[in-house]
Design an enzyme around this catalytic site. Structure first.
Site, short mmCIF file in Angstrom:
data_model
loop_
_atom_site.label_atom_id
_atom_site.label_comp_id
_atom_site.label_asym_id
_atom_site.label_seq_id
_atom_site.Cartn_x
_atom_site.Cartn_y
_atom_site.Cartn_z
N GLY A 69 39.34 38.19 44.96
CA GLY A 69 39.28 37.70 43.59
C GLY A 69 40.63 37.33 43.01
N THR A 70 41.66 38.11 43.31
CA THR A 70 42.98 37.82 42.75
C THR A 70 43.49 36.47 43.23
OG1 THR A 70 43.58 40.15 42.48
CG2 THR A 70 45.39 38.58 42.72
N THR A 236 44.92 30.72 58.97
CA THR A 236 43.75 30.89 59.82
C THR A 236 42.68 31.72 59.10
OG1 THR A 236 45.11 30.78 61.80
CG2 THR A 236 42.92 31.76 62.04
N CYS A 325 42.43 48.16 38.82
CA CYS A 325 43.77 47.57 38.97
C CYS A 325 44.74 48.11 37.93
CB CYS A 325 43.68 46.05 38.86
SG CYS A 325 42.68 45.30 40.17
#
Length: 392
Positions: A69-70, A236, A325
């Site tokens: 998400g960040t 990758t 967080c």
């Protein structure tokens, strides 16, 4: 053990663990390689995007795989703003966004962009009128989260998207990390141009997520290199985790209506239990439909939140304070302050978050344990109040 911190992270589905292990063992090719092993990995990557796109009602080519998400929030906001800055320098977001959105806007302000931070009402909801008053001819991006990760308020994303349709040069980004796989979400129908998601919020692996980018939207890459993910996100691709993410999403959205109804029943039990304890105060709206089904937020005013968390932990029950967080910070919750809460209440906030697999017996166990903790800690609260009074 009773884990009630699903908004922070979720345990993986057993099927997802098995799938990831199988792909790691059997399909270790680089999806950019032209030999058979590479082609097999590429097929798995593409089929995973088809599953994710199908769950959202979008095109597979509109899904960009990221590390979570960040990164998705950073890529969406910075990528869009730096691509379209020739249109204007004004950006709009809210006062209650996740740090991975808020910090990006603060950085963009330092770069010279002008940011309007929309207020929220006492329920934690952005009002459309505030957005209407803030938008200008210089506005190029609006970013509003779907579900607030701390208090659980659902934002009026559909209403905002419909209204922004009259501004085709303004992009609409949604941080949907706490909403996807919890509530219906149809970005294309709702006028959303960009939306972010993280797999570990819906029982997938950590370290992987995706960004929906509406076809035609340009994004300046954050990472330069081999040109993977349509040249927008080089590096990758982590095929095992992407496959696991797709499977977790498919399992999570299966019978979503039934799962959501079950979680609302559990939420009602928690709300009723908290409401019966005069020492506790619920946060958010009293209207159930305005709150996410999997989050309940409340405050034990005057008591430090971490004291309650650790008291419940001693009983093998795990809840949290604010966003994971920011949970190690002792500062008052900026989200609660934005709701108009006092500083004392803003350092006393607690979050319970759960899944559709939790049962009513487990929730009853939590409510009983919480009642015991409140009873134990309440005398400490009154003594603390007396000491503060003496100091005055």
């Amino acid at each position: 053990m009773l884990y009630l911190d699903y908004a922070a992270t979720t345990p993986l589905y057993e099927e997802v663990i098995d799938t990831i292990a199988e792909v790691m063992k059997e399909h270790y090719g680089n999806p950019s390689s032209i030999h058979r092993l590479g082609i097999q990995a590429e097929k798995l990557l593409n089929s995973s995007k088809e599953v994710i796109a199908g769950a959202l009602g979008v095109l597979p080519a509109e899904i960009i795989c990221t590390s979570g998400g960040t990164e998705s929030n950073n890529l969406a906001i910075k990528g869009a703003v730096h691509s379209y800055q020739n249109r204007g320098k004004h950006l709009i977001t809210t006062q209650i966004e996740h740090s991975s959105v808020k910090e990006v806007f603060l950085e963009l302000e330092r770069e010279g962009f002008r940011v309007t931070y929309l207020p929220v009402n006492s329920k934690g909801c952005v009002e459309l009128e505030a957005l209407q008053a803030a938008i200008t001819e210089d506005t190029i991006l609006v970013s509003v989260m779907y579900v607030n990760n701390e208090v659980g308020t659902i934002q009026p994303i559909q209403e905002i998207g419909r209204w922004l349709a009259q501004y085709p040069k303004v992009l609409f980004h949604v941080d949907a990390v706490q909403g996807i796989a919890k509530l219906p979400f149809h970005p294309k129908e709702w006028g959303v141009d960009l939306c972010s998601a993280s797999a570990h919020k819906f029982r997938g692996p950590k370290g992987v997520g995706f960004l929906y980018r509406r076809e035609g939207v340009q994004l300046k890459p954050l990472l330069l290199g081999g040109g993977q993910e349509y040249g927008i996100r080089s590096g990758t691709e982590n095929v095992p985790l992407i496959v696991g993410m797709a499977k977790a999403l498919r399992l999570s959205v299966d019978n979503l209506t039934g799962k959501t109804e079950h979680k609302y029943r559990l939420r009602r039990m928690i709300v009723d239990g908290i409401s019966s304890m005069p020492e506790l105060t619920l946060t958010g709206s009293e209207q159930e439909e305005e709150m996410a089904p999997h989050i309940v937020h409340f405050a034990f005013v005057g008591m430090k939140a971490e004291v309650v968390v650790h008291a419940l932990e001693q009983r093998q029950i795990y809840i949290s304070t604010k966003s994971a967080c920011a949970s190690e910070e002792s500062d008052p919750s900026t989200v609660m302050l934005a709701l108009g809460c006092s500083r004392e209440r803003a350092i006393s906030g607690l979050r319970v978050s759960f899944s559709d697999e939790h049962q009513e017996e487990e929730i009853a166990l939590f409510v009983t344990a919480l009642r015991e903790v409140v009873k134990e800690l309440a005398p400490m609260l009154s003594k603390s109040s007396v000491r503060r009074g003496n100091r005055r």
